[in-house]
Design an enzyme around this catalytic site. Structure first.
Site, short mmCIF file in Angstrom:
data_model
loop_
_atom_site.label_atom_id
_atom_site.label_comp_id
_atom_site.label_asym_id
_atom_site.label_seq_id
_atom_site.Cartn_x
_atom_site.Cartn_y
_atom_site.Cartn_z
N ARG A 111 0.87 -1.19 0.00
CA ARG A 111 0.00 0.00 0.00
C ARG A 111 0.89 1.23 0.00
NH1 ARG A 111 -1.89 0.64 6.36
NH2 ARG A 111 0.13 0.08 7.22
N GLU A 150 -1.55 8.14 5.78
CA GLU A 150 -0.10 8.26 5.99
C GLU A 150 0.64 8.47 4.68
OE1 GLU A 150 1.23 5.02 8.49
OE2 GLU A 150 0.48 6.07 10.26
N CYS A 155 8.87 8.74 -6.26
CA CYS A 155 8.73 7.90 -7.45
C CYS A 155 9.67 8.44 -8.52
CB CYS A 155 7.28 7.90 -7.95
SG CYS A 155 7.05 6.98 -9.48
N CYS A 160 7.29 11.21 -13.35
CA CYS A 160 7.72 11.97 -12.17
C CYS A 160 9.00 12.77 -12.47
CB CYS A 160 7.90 11.04 -10.97
SG CYS A 160 6.30 10.47 -10.33
N GLU A 310 -4.64 7.90 15.38
CA GLU A 310 -4.40 6.48 15.69
C GLU A 310 -3.49 6.38 16.90
OE1 GLU A 310 -2.75 4.14 12.49
OE2 GLU A 310 -3.93 5.20 10.99
N TRP A 318 4.54 -4.66 14.52
CA TRP A 318 5.51 -4.47 13.44
C TRP A 318 6.94 -4.28 13.95
CZ3 TRP A 318 6.67 0.22 15.25
CH2 TRP A 318 5.65 1.09 15.67
N HIS A 361 -2.01 -7.26 15.53
CA HIS A 361 -1.76 -5.90 16.02
C HIS A 361 -2.81 -5.58 17.08
CE1 HIS A 361 -1.52 -1.50 15.98
NE2 HIS A 361 -0.39 -1.59 15.30
C1 GLA Z 1 -0.33 2.97 10.55
C2 GLA Z 1 -1.48 2.87 9.56
C3 GLA Z 1 -2.54 1.90 9.99
C4 GLA Z 1 -1.93 0.66 10.60
C5 GLA Z 1 -1.05 1.06 11.76
C6 GLA Z 1 -0.45 -0.11 12.48
O1 GLA Z 1 -0.45 4.00 11.43
O2 GLA Z 1 -2.06 4.10 9.27
O3 GLA Z 1 -3.30 1.57 8.84
O4 GLA Z 1 -1.18 0.00 9.64
O5 GLA Z 1 0.00 1.82 11.26
O6 GLA Z 1 0.43 0.29 13.49
ZN ZN Z 2 5.91 8.30 -10.89
#
Ligand code: GLA
Ligand code: ZN
Length: 670
Positions: A111, A150, A155, A160, A310, A318, A361
């Site tokens: 992602r 986030e 790139c 780019c 968050e 992680w 998590h």
């Molecule tokens: C980030 C992401 C979330 C998740 C958390 C896990 O902050 O925005 O989607 O992956 O980490 O710690």
């Molecule tokens: Zn690009």
């Protein structure tokens, strides 16, 4: 449930449970009520569910979710889904995939890895955001937009590269100007046309990676390019929902984007807070680092209340070692956010999934939905606390001390060939000054070089290596008008373009000191200076300088620079500029700030705080002050507080020495 002004909520991914929605969604709503949850963030990673095939949309499930939230008195922070793409998109439109610095294209997966120059990606994002904005514009649950997730960007694809060249054309106008700004006569790097410029490669012999000026331009471009993409995402949101505020969740000191620039484009700043609490004395430093991050994030939003979008109600998964946070952490973490100006306590995530990399998590609910877990109990306890403290929501900080943290300085130092190459410790140093200022009892605003200085009595700008246009003058004017400025080693070395000065450096008149050389210590090097009769150790960096108009307050004790100044003071009309020439211990910084700021009549929120305790303040619209005392130690401590403060929870009034519980945040009115 009556809507509360403090948000208490979480990321919520109900589509992961769509096959069990009858039981699971229903239980989610029950648990939300039990835990005092009044907000849920939805749609963050929902693209493949919202648009299962190109141009084929399915909003039925989200309609149901939005209605369900509304029926249960829960506000929805609705996301745009650009944080992760459906697989069909990568197959059909390969341009959405990023290319790394070696010019290798990504394959589908993960992602946060889309190319923001891709015309297909831009079009698809505009389309889906338009659909979402139109569809939910009048939905009563819609409370705020959560743009992407986030954000990060780098790139090196051909599009780019072209965007980079366009950005360079707009900034430098002529190639000659670019060459001068990057000092390109060096190593025969003079370009004769913008088309010859390539993005830099991460340290490797593949292409350009050594030029600080070229690298800085690339960092600035990446940040601007992402900011422009953010604006593109916002267009349909502003158009169809002009009254719904927009946020994007940030990652504190993430180096890739100038968050002050991004924050200025948002209605509300939000950020994701993941301290790794240990349950021992290390938590004092972890708490201090977290306090710095909160103040920095509030700063990127112009000091308005922000959201803690968050945080983890358990252990993250992680890390290499995912230590459990000890009991009481959820409450401390939430209260700490409030203390620094947050109007929310939010978690990642509401219910953990059964699979995927985040299956283990920490979450408010485990996949079984039990309300008998520690996480759920602690989240519920925090919910009850937020209800009791609701009058604080919306109140603002009003700090008199500003601390400069600037991404352009950070980038310039990251690429600077001097001193401790590759690790100049800019972030660590600014944070150390923050810790010292808060330990001395001050509330601190973190600002960048474009921020307004007029609300402040003191401006501290550690390692101000790169001076953005006009800042030296504004800082000088601030001192002339009676302000107190604190600078350190490695300040004012280069201009906006990262070029050294040909004539007198612009900070010289302010500091009253001529910088001669700067030393980088390795093992075995040591030096020290005296302050308050204590011999303080100097570590890592020592600048050698000659006073011109400045008065020497302390000097080096050893080596060939014995007798040269370590701390100077220069009178500048009505104000003063202090310069600390060497890196030293935080306790020394604390002592220096206690002495100097108070000597100029700049009073702390609370003086004489015990170690591990800091104070912050928020002010209501009616001028009511809320004073927060954070004890990050794992032991109760007694603090000499001013008399007459009312504990907001117990109603007790302080009469001097007051016990602050272990690892606790106490709020007083007064
Ligand atoms: C980030 C992401 C979330 C998740 C958390 C896990 O902050 O925005 O989607 O992956 O980490 O710690
Ligand atoms: Zn690009």
């Amino acid at each position: 449930m009556a809507a509360k002004r403090f948000l208490h909520g979480a990321d919520y991914n109900p589509e992961q449970w769509i096959k069990y929605k009858r039981e699971v969604w229903k239980q989610d709503m029950e648990r939300a009520k039990q835990a005092g949850v009044n907000e849920l963030s939805v749609g963050i990673f929902s693209w493949s569910f919202l648009e299962p095939e190109d141009g084929v949309y399915d909003f039925s499930w989200l309609d149901e979710v939005m209605d369900m939230l509304h029926e249960n008195g829960i506000r929805a922070i609705l996301a745009t889904p650009s944080g992760a793409r459906p697989p069909w998109m990568a197959k059909k439109y390969p341009s959405v995939l990023r290319m790394d610095h070696e010019r290798k294209p990504n394959v589908f997966g993960g992602r946060h890895n889309a190319c923001y120059s891709s015309p297909d990606f831009r079009r698809k994002v505009t389309e889906i955001n338009t659909q979402l904005a139109k569809r939910y514009a009048n939905h009563p649950a819609l409370y705020m937009w959560h743009v992407s997730n986030e954000y990060n960007y780098e790139c090196h694809c051909p599009r780019c590269q072209e965007a980079f060249r366009d950005w360079l054309r707009a900034r430098y106008h002529t190639i000659d100007n670019l060459n001068d700004s990057w000092w390109n006569t060096f190593w025969s790097h003079r370009f004769s046309d913008f088309s010859q410029v390539e993005s830099p490669t991460t340290p490797s012999m593949l292409g350009e990676w050594e030029s600080p000026n070229h690298n800085l331009a690339w960092r600035r471009f990446c940040s601007d390019h992402l900011a422009a993409f953010f604006e593109l995402e916002c267009e349909p949101l502003h158009k169809y929902t002009p009254n719904i505020p927009v946020t994007a969740n940030l990652m504190h000191t993430f180096p890739g984007l100038d968050y002050f620039d991004l924050g200025r484009r948002m209605d509300v700043v939000s950020w994701d807070n993941y301290p790794r609490w240990k349950g021992d004395e290390e938590d004092v430093a972890i708490s201090a680092a977290t306090s710095f991050k909160h103040d920095l994030m509030r700063g990127t939003g112009g000091q308005k209340p922000f959201l803690m979008m968050e945080s983890c109600p358990g252990a993250v998964n992680w890390g290499d070692h995912n230590t459990l946070p000890p009991p009481g952490t959820v409450l401390y973490q939430g209260m700490q956010a409030l203390a620094h100006g947050s109007d929310s306590v939010q978690y990642f995530q509401f219910r953990a999934g059964r699979g995927g990399s985040e299956q283990f998590h920490g979450a408010v609910l485990s996949p079984d939905g039990s309300d008998q877990t520690r996480a759920f109990r602690e989240v519920s306890e925090t919910g009850r606390m937020l209800e009791k403290l609701d009058e604080i929501a919306g109140s603002k900080t009003d700090n008199k001390v500003a601390l400069v943290y600037d991404w352009h300085v950070r980038w310039a130092l990251d690429y600077a060939w001097l001193g401790h190459r590759f690790d100049q410790k800019y972030e660590e140093t600014v944070q150390a000054h923050h810790t010292a200022l808060t330990a001395a009892g001050y509330g601190v605003d973190v600002i960048d070089q474009l921020s307004d200085l007029t609300p402040y009595k003191a401006v501290v700008a550690p390692m101000l290596f790169l001076l953005r246009d006009g800042f030296a003058q504004r800082l000088t004017n601030f001192a002339k008008a009676g302000g107190v400025v604190m600078l350190t080693y490695l300040s004012g070395y280069v201009d906006e373009e990262d070029l050294r000065y040909m004539d007198t450096p612009p900070l010289e008149a302010l500091t009253g000191v001529r910088v001669d050389e700067c030393d980088a210590f390795t093992h075995g090097h040591e030096n020290s200076f005296l302050w308050r009769d204590v011999q303080w150790p100097i570590k890592e960096v020592a600048q050698l300088s000659t006073p011109i108009t400045a008065q020497v307050l302390a000097d080096y004790q050893q080596q060939f620079y014995k007798g040269m100044p370590t701390l100077t003071r220069n009178a500048v009309e009505k104000g003063y500029c202090y310069t600390l020439q060497a890196r030293t211990h935080i306790d020394c910084l604390t002592a220096v700030y206690q002495d100097l700021l108070q000597s100029h009549g700049i009073e702390p929120l609370v003086g004489g705080l015990p170690a591990g305790v800091i104070a912050t303040a928020r002010y209501g619209a009616d001028g009511q002050r809320y004073l927060f005392l954070l004890n990050s130690q794992r032991e109760p401590v007694s603090a000499a507080l001013p008399a007459g403060l009312t504990n907001l929870l117990t109603g007790e009034t302080t009469q001097g020495d007051t016990v602050l519980n272990a690892f606790s945040v106490t709020v007083f009115r007064g």
